[in-house]
Design an enzyme around this catalytic site. Structure first.
Site, PDB file in Angstrom:
ATOM      1  N   LYS A  85       0.851  -1.197   0.000  1.00 53.22           N
ATOM      2  CA  LYS A  85       0.000   0.000   0.000  1.00 53.22           C
ATOM      3  C   LYS A  85       0.884   1.243   0.000  1.00 53.22           C
ATOM      4  O   LYS A  85       1.903   1.290   0.707  1.00 53.22           O
ATOM      5  CB  LYS A  85      -0.908  -0.040   1.232  1.00 53.22           C
TER       6      LYS A  85
ATOM      7  N   SER B  24      -9.603   1.788   2.838  1.00 55.16           N
ATOM      8  CA  SER B  24      -8.742   2.507   1.927  1.00 55.16           C
ATOM      9  C   SER B  24      -7.702   1.643   1.218  1.00 55.16           C
ATOM     10  O   SER B  24      -7.107   2.097   0.252  1.00 55.16           O
ATOM     11  CB  SER B  24      -8.025   3.633   2.674  1.00 55.16           C
TER      12      SER B  24
ATOM     13  N   SER C 129      -9.638  -0.491   7.091  1.00 58.70           N
ATOM     14  CA  SER C 129      -9.083  -0.388   5.735  1.00 58.70           C
ATOM     15  C   SER C 129      -8.397  -1.624   5.184  1.00 58.70           C
ATOM     16  O   SER C 129      -8.106  -1.665   3.988  1.00 58.70           O
ATOM     17  CB  SER C 129      -8.120   0.788   5.652  1.00 58.70           C
TER      18      SER C 129
END
Ligand code: GLN
Length: 471
Positions: free
Chosen positions: A66, A141, A165
């Protein structure tokens, strides 16, 4: 092929780290233009793969990371225009540990700006699409990481989970995702959103793969004072026989679930009963209010953490003579959602409002923790949905409050620091659904053990590869 299968093949010399890296790189180049899971690839991958020692325990594995987890020499943007050209001079501990064991960074995945969002539509660059249906969101996210793993653009990924997330995108993309106990994975090099809630967590297509990744990245770190000295024993825990466990089903606030989620919950309960679990309904009375507390505490911490992006230290700096204009124009680059959080956070911390908002939310957090502790005197694990429904359409949550409500079931684990795992548990109209298990503090391994039992009992019926496999 699953990550642990690739690993075994590499260990037997049947495939080389370079061949694995090439296969994934080609696949990302072919398929990612339609998905938008990656913000950028590691251009040095093939060269690194050539040099990797094949006897290392994770040699041959490539990991999608990420883009709020810093990678030395590889741009890291947190999905923000403010960090558009930021090339970190240092490595996050989780990444350093993976590399030391022979794994390589495949690329950096898309996210909501500074990890604020539940759909990856708040990325400053482009939205990511759900591999099961490109008109739907992958969740957020960590939507890029979840989509990458679901489409097998990477066998493993790292995400971060401040309020759901890792777990919510795992649910939306039909993969496994773990939010570890707060402190089990070092936050060193994770770009801070809300530091008392943030955790790095793994995403994968099997429980064994999650265990592989957790054993690599978890453990005490002198660079993160909040990291826990709890040695990871994930793969070992999966070999142990399944103990008879007491499972508590949390029904609070369950009214708004889609029929598919209700069905998945009932079916999972009977699977767990069949495995010898005792099942009972329990009450976690404060859970429905956790969302309110989260959306005070997380913005409060964010408003403080994001104060550092003023153009003097990192990333983008606006041109100008006067200092205040430079700061103002630099910070104007934040996206709308990030600005909203900074404003809310600054408000709830301001004199005259602090007690009414931040103070009360902190007190509530203690109550939520105390209730969870009492629950775990009665049961060993808690079961609840990860999200109230399958993935929603892109553009389907224009109202920020409607977007926040997506996190109803996930924020409880962050506010309490407890470990929580989302596992694939069903489909509704062809779209994946996840359920969530929570364990007492530090008992992350127990979550994976139970999820493995479910995965085996259901013969991986809920893990599909909508776009085929790389290897
Ligand atoms: N959706 C939540 C938020 O927007 C959680 C995000 C996260 O876990 N990083 O804050």
């Amino acid at each position: 092929m699953l990550a642990h299968e690739i690993r075994a093949k590499v260990a037997r010399g049947e495939v080389s780290p370079l061949e694995v890296a090439q296969a994934y790189l080609e696949r990302v180049r072919a398929l990612d233009p339609g998905l938008g899971a990656f913000l950028r690839l590691n251009e040095a991958l093939l060269e690194e793969a050539q040099r990797v020692d094949p006897s290392l325990p994770l040699a041959g594995l490539v990991v999608a990371v990420k883009d709020n987890i810093v990678t030395k020499g590889l741009a890291t943007t947190a999905g923000s225009r403010l960090l558009e050209n930021f090339v970190p001079p240092y490595e996050a501990t989780a990444v350093a540990r993976l590399k030391a064991l022979g794994a390589l960074v495949l690329g950096k995945t898309n996210l909501d700006e500074f990890a604020m969002g539940s759909s990856t539509e708040h990325s400053a660059f482009f939205p990511t699409k759900n591999p099961f249906d490109p008109s739907r969101v992958p969740g957020g996210s960590s939507g890029g990481s979840a989509a990458a793993v679901a489409a097998d653009l990477a066998p493993l990924a790292l995400g971060s989970d401040t309020g759901g997330s890792v777990r919510q995108p795992a649910s939306f993309c039909g993969v496994y995702g773990l939010k570890p106990t707060y402190g089990r994975v070092s936050r060193f090099g994770l770009i801070a959103y809300a530091s008392s809630l943030d955790q790095i967590g793994p995403l994968a297509r099997s429980v064994r793969d999650l265990a592989l990744l957790m054993d690599a990245v978890a453990g005490a770190d002198p660079l993160d004072a909040t990291s826990l000295d709890l040695p990871p024993r994930f793969q070992e825990a999966l070999e142990a026989p399944l103990p008879p466990l007491r499972l508590g089903v949390v029904r609070e606030g369950l009214a708004g679930n889609s029929p598919g989620v209700e069905r998945a919950l009932e079916e999972a309960l009977s699977v767990f009963q069949g495995l010898g679990f005792s099942v009972k309904e329990v009450s976690w009375p404060s859970l429905p209010l956790a969302l309110n507390a989260y959306y005070i505490l997380a913005p409060a911490e964010a408003s403080s953490n994001l104060a550092r992006y003023d153009g003097t230290l990192y990333g983008f700096r606006a041109e100008g003579e006067e200092l205040w204009r430079v700061v103002e124009e630099t910070r104007a680059r934040f996206g709308l959602e990030v600005k909203r959080r900074i404003l809310v956070g600054t408000f709830v911390l301001s004199s005259g409002y602090y007690e009414a908002y931040y103070g009360r939310a902190q007190a509530f957090r203690q109550r939520l923790r105390a209730e969870a502790k009492a629950l775990f005197a009665e049961v060993d694990l808690l079961l609840l949905p990860t999200a109230p429904h399958p993935p929603f359409p892109l553009g389907g949550r224009p109202d920020p409050l409607a977007m926040y409500r997506e996190d109803l079931y996930t924020v409880g684990a962050n506010l309490t620091g407890l470990p929580a795992l989302s596992f694939p548990a069903g489909f509704e109209e062809g779209l994946p659904l996840g359920l969530q298990l929570l364990a007492p503090w530090g008992r992350d391994e127990a979550l994976l053990r139970a999820a493995l039992a479910f995965e085996e009992a259901t013969e991986r019926a809920f893990v599909k590869t909508p776009m085929g496999e790389a290897l």
